[in-house]
Design an enzyme around this catalytic site. Structure first.
Site, PDB file in Angstrom:
ATOM      1  N   ASP A  91      23.935 -23.209 -17.255  1.00 34.53           N
ATOM      2  CA  ASP A  91      24.502 -24.526 -17.508  1.00 34.53           C
ATOM      3  C   ASP A  91      25.939 -24.308 -17.971  1.00 34.53           C
ATOM      4  O   ASP A  91      26.226 -23.347 -18.689  1.00 34.53           O
ATOM      5  CB  ASP A  91      23.748 -25.231 -18.636  1.00 34.53           C
ATOM      6  CG  ASP A  91      22.373 -25.739 -18.215  1.00 34.53           C
ATOM      7  OD1 ASP A  91      21.884 -25.347 -17.132  1.00 34.53           O
ATOM      8  OD2 ASP A  91      21.772 -26.516 -18.984  1.00 34.53           O
ATOM      9  N   SER A 232      30.697 -19.855 -25.125  1.00 35.47           N
ATOM     10  CA  SER A 232      30.682 -18.615 -24.356  1.00 35.47           C
ATOM     11  C   SER A 232      31.125 -18.899 -22.925  1.00 35.47           C
ATOM     12  O   SER A 232      31.238 -20.052 -22.519  1.00 35.47           O
ATOM     13  CB  SER A 232      29.276 -18.015 -24.361  1.00 35.47           C
ATOM     14  OG  SER A 232      28.758 -17.954 -25.679  1.00 35.47           O
TER      15      SER A 232
END
Length: 270
Positions: A91, A232
């Protein structure tokens, strides 16, 4: 956002940035978030992040990172199985960049060399004329990720570095991809040539946790690993002529916009 502006755009903030972005502090924060002492943070995080309990497995958390790296419920992230299609490994918010001879990843007015990113000029040369798919994960995203394609993976290479946030404001001030720790592997595939899949850790991410570090056969969509707390990034490098990215994704990238995708979703094809 105000704190990031302070850290990156003021003299006192930049003075604090070095100790705040050290791996030692990151490890200390990671140890705390792995401990039972962090459980009190879970309820507020779930509420603030608007995590849908119908989408995730929400039982059995013993620490904050259990919640952050929560599992998705079965069937919620179907993985496209057509071998001619390329999937998103996570995602995230996707942007796509053409890889030039020298300057390759222009992000928020910064530029990133693939050879510096990989610390391997020979490997970087393989991707000249190809594409870099950059997936940015926010703290609210699902933080488990999979292999982008089936094939034979190489031994992982870990590059330690100073951890910085991947929020866009940071990219205006520092070359985040060459500052952060990274972990990457090359995957020899039938459909898309040799792909390089890299995970990039950010400020206060104590660990990039990849399950298989040795040479092995892997399958597209198979869970590769997980990030612990923080924003991230995952980067997929593709050789020239190997994939045609979806026009709606390319259109968004041309406009300087990130395109939202989910784990297993089609992003391109042969």
């Amino acid at each position: 956002m105000e704190m990031l502006d302070f850290l990156y755009h003021t003299a006192p903030g930049r003075a604090l940035l070095k100790p705040l972005s050290s791996r030692t502090l990151s490890k200390i924060c990671g140890a705390f978030l792995d401990s039972g002492l962090s459980k009190f943070l879970i309820k507020g995080f779930i509420k603030k992040a608007k995590i849908d309990p119908e989408e995730y497995v929400m039982e059995g958390f013993t620490c904050f990172n259990d919640c952050f790296s929560r599992e998705i419920r079965e069937g919620r992230r179907p993985v496209e199985q057509d071998p001619a299609k390329m999937i998103a490994p996570c995602d995230g918010l996707l942007s796509v960049w053409a890889i030039g001879e020298d300057t390759v990843l222009p992000v928020k007015q910064s530029e990133y060399s693939v050879s510096r990113l990989l610390r391997d000029r020979k490997l970087a040369a393989r991707y000249e004329g190809g594409l870099a798919l950059v997936y940015r994960l926010c703290v609210t995203h699902y933080h488990r990720y999979g292999y982008v394609e089936s094939g034979l993976k190489s031994v992982n290479r870990f590059i330690p570095g100073v951890l910085h946030t991947v929020r866009p404001v940071a990219l205006e001030a520092r070359p985040v991809f060459t500052e952060n720790c990274r972990d990457y592997t090359c995957i020899k595939t039938k459909q898309f040539g040799v792909l390089t899949q890299m995970e990039v850790g950010a400020m206060l991410v104590g660990k990039i946790s990849n399950h298989i570090r040795e040479r092995a056969d892997v399958v597209r969509g198979m869970e590769k690993g997980t990030f612990l707390y923080g924003g991230s990034t995952i980067i997929v490098l593709v050789e020239p002529g190997r994939v045609k990215i979806s026009e709606e994704i390319l259109d968004a990238s041309r406009r300087g916009e990130e395109f939202p995708v989910q784990y297993g979703q089609v992003v391109g094809s042969r």
